[in-house]
Design an enzyme around this catalytic site. Structure first.
Site, PDB file in Angstrom:
ATOM      1  N   LYS A 174       0.799  -1.110   0.039  1.00 55.77           N
ATOM      2  CA  LYS A 174      -0.045   0.017  -0.040  1.00 55.77           C
ATOM      3  C   LYS A 174       0.952   1.463  -0.087  1.00 55.77           C
ATOM      4  O   LYS A 174       1.339   1.633   1.225  1.00 55.77           O
ATOM      5  CB  LYS A 174      -0.735   0.089   1.158  1.00 55.77           C
ATOM      6  CG  LYS A 174      -2.067   0.696   1.063  1.00 55.77           C
ATOM      7  CD  LYS A 174      -2.182   2.127   0.739  1.00 55.77           C
ATOM      8  CE  LYS A 174      -1.919   2.955   1.979  1.00 55.77           C
ATOM      9  NZ  LYS A 174      -1.717   4.542   1.465  1.00 55.77           N
ATOM     10  N   GLY A 226       6.986   5.641   7.621  1.00 58.54           N
ATOM     11  CA  GLY A 226       6.105   6.759   7.507  1.00 58.54           C
ATOM     12  C   GLY A 226       6.279   7.493   9.205  1.00 58.54           C
ATOM     13  O   GLY A 226       7.474   7.460   9.773  1.00 58.54           O
ATOM     14  N   SER A 227       5.429   8.060   9.364  1.00 57.34           N
ATOM     15  CA  SER A 227       5.502   9.050  10.784  1.00 57.34           C
ATOM     16  C   SER A 227       5.459   8.102  11.999  1.00 57.34           C
ATOM     17  O   SER A 227       4.761   6.897  12.187  1.00 57.34           O
ATOM     18  CB  SER A 227       4.330   9.910  10.548  1.00 57.34           C
ATOM     19  OG  SER A 227       2.980   9.291  10.787  1.00 57.34           O
ATOM     20  N   VAL A 230       1.586   7.320  13.085  1.00 55.84           N
ATOM     21  CA  VAL A 230       0.925   6.124  12.219  1.00 55.84           C
ATOM     22  C   VAL A 230       1.738   4.969  12.632  1.00 55.84           C
ATOM     23  O   VAL A 230       0.965   3.665  13.000  1.00 55.84           O
ATOM     24  CB  VAL A 230       1.065   6.223  10.808  1.00 55.84           C
ATOM     25  CG1 VAL A 230       0.258   5.098  10.061  1.00 55.84           C
ATOM     26  CG2 VAL A 230       0.057   7.537  10.166  1.00 55.84           C
ATOM     27  N   GLY A 231       3.040   4.948  12.896  1.00 55.66           N
ATOM     28  CA  GLY A 231       3.615   3.849  13.408  1.00 55.66           C
ATOM     29  C   GLY A 231       3.124   3.216  14.429  1.00 55.66           C
ATOM     30  O   GLY A 231       2.819   2.256  14.768  1.00 55.66           O
ATOM     31  N   GLU A 248       9.873   2.122  10.520  1.00 53.03           N
ATOM     32  CA  GLU A 248      10.917   2.965  10.129  1.00 53.03           C
ATOM     33  C   GLU A 248      10.233   4.316  10.148  1.00 53.03           C
ATOM     34  O   GLU A 248       9.452   4.318   9.368  1.00 53.03           O
ATOM     35  CB  GLU A 248      11.438   2.841   8.793  1.00 53.03           C
ATOM     36  CG  GLU A 248      12.705   1.957   8.767  1.00 53.03           C
ATOM     37  CD  GLU A 248      13.858   2.381   9.688  1.00 53.03           C
ATOM     38  OE1 GLU A 248      13.827   3.247   9.806  1.00 53.03           O
ATOM     39  OE2 GLU A 248      14.672   1.227   9.915  1.00 53.03           O
ATOM     40  N   CYS A 282      14.150  11.529   5.565  1.00 53.11           N
ATOM     41  CA  CYS A 282      14.175  11.278   6.953  1.00 53.11           C
ATOM     42  C   CYS A 282      15.349  11.466   7.782  1.00 53.11           C
ATOM     43  O   CYS A 282      15.556  11.431   8.816  1.00 53.11           O
ATOM     44  CB  CYS A 282      13.661   9.688   7.136  1.00 53.11           C
ATOM     45  SG  CYS A 282      14.375   8.322   6.177  1.00 53.11           S
ATOM     46  N   GLN A 329       2.169  20.251   2.990  1.00 48.73           N
ATOM     47  CA  GLN A 329       3.384  20.158   3.344  1.00 48.73           C
ATOM     48  C   GLN A 329       4.015  21.341   3.627  1.00 48.73           C
ATOM     49  O   GLN A 329       4.815  21.875   4.263  1.00 48.73           O
ATOM     50  CB  GLN A 329       4.366  19.315   2.532  1.00 48.73           C
ATOM     51  CG  GLN A 329       4.297  17.849   2.646  1.00 48.73           C
ATOM     52  CD  GLN A 329       4.603  17.180   3.986  1.00 48.73           C
ATOM     53  OE1 GLN A 329       5.084  17.735   4.594  1.00 48.73           O
ATOM     54  NE2 GLN A 329       3.513  16.251   4.376  1.00 48.73           N
ATOM     55  N   GLU A 383       9.953  17.193  14.188  1.00 48.78           N
ATOM     56  CA  GLU A 383      10.328  16.656  12.722  1.00 48.78           C
ATOM     57  C   GLU A 383       9.437  17.624  11.938  1.00 48.78           C
ATOM     58  O   GLU A 383       8.243  17.779  12.028  1.00 48.78           O
ATOM     59  CB  GLU A 383      10.130  15.297  12.365  1.00 48.78           C
ATOM     60  CG  GLU A 383      10.420  15.060  10.860  1.00 48.78           C
ATOM     61  CD  GLU A 383      10.263  13.397  10.461  1.00 48.78           C
ATOM     62  OE1 GLU A 383       9.067  13.064  10.746  1.00 48.78           O
ATOM     63  OE2 GLU A 383      11.117  13.021   9.781  1.00 48.78           O
TER      64      GLU A 383
HETATM   65  P1  NAD Z   1       2.526   8.770   7.180  1.00 48.20           P
HETATM   66  O1  NAD Z   1       2.756   8.065   8.406  1.00 48.20           O
HETATM   67  O2  NAD Z   1       1.716   9.722   7.035  1.00 48.20           O
HETATM   68  O3  NAD Z   1       2.161   7.763   5.938  1.00 48.20           O
HETATM   69  C1  NAD Z   1       2.890   6.601   5.634  1.00 48.20           C
HETATM   70  C2  NAD Z   1       2.006   5.514   5.064  1.00 48.20           C
HETATM   71  O4  NAD Z   1       1.098   5.070   6.217  1.00 48.20           O
HETATM   72  C3  NAD Z   1       1.077   5.742   3.982  1.00 48.20           C
HETATM   73  O5  NAD Z   1       0.888   4.855   2.904  1.00 48.20           O
HETATM   74  C4  NAD Z   1      -0.142   6.053   4.658  1.00 48.20           C
HETATM   75  O6  NAD Z   1      -1.240   6.165   3.895  1.00 48.20           O
HETATM   76  C5  NAD Z   1      -0.125   5.037   5.740  1.00 48.20           C
HETATM   77  N1  NAD Z   1      -1.362   5.103   6.965  1.00 48.20           N
HETATM   78  C6  NAD Z   1      -1.593   6.289   7.052  1.00 48.20           C
HETATM   79  N2  NAD Z   1      -2.368   6.092   8.324  1.00 48.20           N
HETATM   80  C7  NAD Z   1      -2.612   4.736   8.181  1.00 48.20           C
HETATM   81  C8  NAD Z   1      -3.031   3.795   9.651  1.00 48.20           C
HETATM   82  N3  NAD Z   1      -3.882   4.054  10.393  1.00 48.20           N
HETATM   83  N4  NAD Z   1      -2.754   2.634   9.188  1.00 48.20           N
HETATM   84  C9  NAD Z   1      -1.819   1.907   8.328  1.00 48.20           C
HETATM   85  N5  NAD Z   1      -1.314   2.654   7.377  1.00 48.20           N
HETATM   86  C10 NAD Z   1      -1.661   4.151   7.539  1.00 48.20           C
HETATM   87  O7  NAD Z   1       4.064   9.192   6.748  1.00 48.20           O
HETATM   88  P2  NAD Z   1       4.379  10.244   5.451  1.00 48.20           P
HETATM   89  O8  NAD Z   1       3.567  11.564   5.453  1.00 48.20           O
HETATM   90  O9  NAD Z   1       3.731   9.101   3.837  1.00 48.20           O
HETATM   91  O10 NAD Z   1       5.951  10.223   5.177  1.00 48.20           O
HETATM   92  C11 NAD Z   1       6.778  11.114   5.949  1.00 48.20           C
HETATM   93  C12 NAD Z   1       7.048  10.422   7.377  1.00 48.20           C
HETATM   94  O11 NAD Z   1       7.855   9.316   6.855  1.00 48.20           O
HETATM   95  C13 NAD Z   1       8.162  11.210   7.982  1.00 48.20           C
HETATM   96  O12 NAD Z   1       8.113  11.338   9.345  1.00 48.20           O
HETATM   97  C14 NAD Z   1       9.516  10.741   7.678  1.00 48.20           C
HETATM   98  O13 NAD Z   1      10.574  10.864   8.733  1.00 48.20           O
HETATM   99  C15 NAD Z   1       9.163   9.134   7.644  1.00 48.20           C
HETATM  100  N6  NAD Z   1      10.011   8.450   6.672  1.00 48.20           N
HETATM  101  C16 NAD Z   1      11.107   7.621   7.236  1.00 48.20           C
HETATM  102  C17 NAD Z   1      11.836   6.983   6.664  1.00 48.20           C
HETATM  103  C18 NAD Z   1      12.885   5.880   7.400  1.00 48.20           C
HETATM  104  O14 NAD Z   1      13.341   4.981   6.890  1.00 48.20           O
HETATM  105  N7  NAD Z   1      13.032   6.052   8.936  1.00 48.20           N
HETATM  106  C19 NAD Z   1      12.035   6.989   5.235  1.00 48.20           C
HETATM  107  C20 NAD Z   1      11.060   8.084   4.586  1.00 48.20           C
HETATM  108  C21 NAD Z   1      10.366   8.577   5.384  1.00 48.20           C
END
Ligand code: NAD
Length: 481
Positions: A174, A226-227, A230-231, A248, A282, A329, A383
């Site tokens: 996804k 991701g964030s 959400v993690g 991550e 990130c 953003q 962040e």
């Molecule tokens: P986000 O957490 O908003 O979304 C990431 C993904 O999760 C998307 O596909 C989104 O649709 C999905 N998502 C959202 N809510 C969900 C839920 N309740 N359950 C399951 N999936 C859900 O992050 P973003 O805005 O896409 O990306 C930016 C973030 O990602 C920043 O915090 C950045 O630091 C981080 N990031 C980390 C790394 C790393 O390797 N550590 C790499 C790239 C980005």
């Protein structure tokens, strides 16, 4: 304009919702890039059905044969490199040079894991019992969910999918709703490579689609980038099922500049780390922690480099300053610029929307440079994920490391120094999973593990052979003759 459908059981299918959503070019918001399926639960269920069914056969195919599909995919992506990089720039906004670099990285990842498929080794261990053969072997986990962000829309899906596939897992991906075209192109490539139907499935849509995937009881492993917000939700939802979860997440990466550093090189590294790809990394440097003695001279060098940061057409290979992903953003970044000023930090450069043509058509914000930043200020703690750099003074290495470690994150960290002892002490004491000495904080090699400490990462390391440990499970076998 292309309409992408979901890829389920080897077929391109419209969502049961009959709804779609559109993605626009961040450099020119009126330009439509493509249309995607706004998926719903029924699509996710079909995708997991397909992955579960395909697992029965895929998991029995010898790993080196699984690797051959990746080798083929690498060749196809190499052939489609320009198309992939152009589309990446148009959907995500990073300059074409960075998009080509990311695409080349994706090709290299496919090549690397194609080779690793023949090296999925276990251990043979001497037994305490005579005539006993004691060894370990790897087995796959099952259907797995990959949930990815928008900022590396081709590299991240591939750095997760490639090791997962060679280990014998099947996948439902996804991708982020803001930039899903690169992931769709990856699905096309796997299809052309002849990957058996159902081994790789893709559903597009928002967070609710990700949540539906996380909640499907047949998913045995979740790899998320991701964030933190959400993690944490994913951990709360899937944790009780005791499935393997890798998260991550974000960073607030420091770059320390010592008084013995080559200041020109340090300024180049900090500016690249902070502002390339509009800070949408990130691993971006968001705090420059500078020793008092060289603070003013270093800030002058930063200002000069930022002034020379070249804005232009994202398709021009010379362009460095690119748009932010979208209005959300852009607003978030401008809000943090305002917060920094309210907190008493001094805005030395940038931090405003570019309103002159052709930039007025996109989400451009000039690189923001703050000085007189205190470590406790929000711009030094949270962040931002945009082009904002906070410069903080420190009296010595000890204070600089204390400031660097004083945040919830621990992803990447850099130091500019010519002193070996200083760099050794820094690597020992810094709380970060990726450490750069005399390099920008952003920049990774694929054959080594990647991940952070503290709230940046939970549960695993990506890339290198570490990813194979995450995407496989070990069986220990006792054979008595
Ligand atoms: P986000 O957490 O908003 O979304 C990431 C993904 O999760 C998307 O596909 C989104 O649709 C999905 N998502 C959202 N809510 C969900 C839920 N309740 N359950 C399951 N999936 C859900 O992050 P973003 O805005 O896409 O990306 C930016 C973030 O990602 C920043 O915090 C950045 O630091 C981080 N990031 C980390 C790394 C790393 O390797 N550590 C790499 C790239 C980005």
């Amino acid at each position: 304009m292309k309409t992408y459908t979901n890829f389920i059981a080897g077929q391109w299918l419209a969502s049961a919702s009959n709804k779609t959503f559109k993605v626009h070019n961040p450099a020119k918001s009126s330009e439509l890039v493509a249309e995607f399926q706004a998926s719903q639960l029924a699509d996710v269920t079909s995708a997991v059905d397909a992955a579960a069914k395909a697992f029965e056969n895929w998991s029995t195919i010898p790993a080196p044969m699984r690797g051959m599909y990746l080798a083929k995919a690498a060749g196809i992506l190499r052939r489609r490199r320009d198309e992939a990089a152009n589309q990446l720039t148009r959907e995500e906004g990073k300059p074409i040079t960075e998009a080509r670099g990311e695409t080349d990285r994706a090709i290299a990842l496919l090549d690397f894991y194609a080779g690793q498929a023949s090296l999925l080794t276990g251990q043979t261990v001497p037994s305490t019992v005579p005539n006993r053969f004691l060894y370990t072997t790897r087995s796959p986990l099952g259907p797995i969910a990959l949930i990815t962000p928008w900022n590396f829309p081709i590299a991240i899906p591939i750095w997760k999918a490639a090791p997962a596939l060679i280990c014998g897992n099947t996948i439902v991906l996804k991708p982020a709703e803001q930039a899903p075209a690169s992931a769709c192109l990856f699905a096309e490539i796997l299809e052309e490579a002849g990957l058996p139907k159902g081994v790789f499935n893709l559903v597009t849509g928002g967070g609710e689609v990700g949540a539906a995937l996380v909640n499907d009881a047949r998913i045995r492993c979740i790899s998320f980038t991701g964030s933190v917000e959400v993690g944490k939700k994913i951990m709360q939802q899937a944790g009780p099922r005791l499935v393997r979860i890798g998260l991550e997440m974000g960073g607030k990466n420091p770059h320390i500049v010592m008084d013995d550093a080559d200041l020109d090189r340090a300024a180049a590294d900090v500016v690249y780390g902070a502002f390339s790809a509009a800070g949408h990394k990130c691993t971006a440097a968001s705090r420059a922690i500078v020793i008092d003695k060289v603070h003013d001279a270093f800030v002058e060098k930063l200002k000069a480099r930022i002034a020379a940061f070249k804005a232009g057409d994202t398709m021009d290979p010379q362009t460095q300053l690119c748009p932010l992903l979208d209005e959300t953003q852009m607003k978030k970044t401008l809000e943090y610029v305002a917060i920094g000023q309210q907190e008493g930090a001094k805005l030395l450069a940038g931090g405003h929307r570019l309103t002159d043509a052709p930039f007025s058509e996109g989400w451009y914000v000039s690189p923001a440079l703050f000085t007189e930043v205190k470590p406790t200020m929000r711009i030094a703690q949270e962040e931002i994920f945009g082009p904002v750099l906070a410069v903080i003074r420190a009296k010595d290495l000890n204070e600089a490391i204390t400031i660097a470690n004083g945040v919830e994150f621990g992803l990447s960290a850099g130091i500019s120094t010519t002193n070996l002892k200083t760099s050794m002490e820094f690597t020992r004491r810094i709380e970060a999973g990726v450490i750069h000495v005399n390099n920008p904080t952003a920049g990774l090699e694929l054959q080594v593990p990647f991940g952070g400490l503290k709230n940046s990462t939970s549960g695993y390391r990506e890339m290198g052979t570490a990813a194979i440990d995450f995407f496989s499970q070990v069986k220990t076998v006792y054979v008595d003759g």
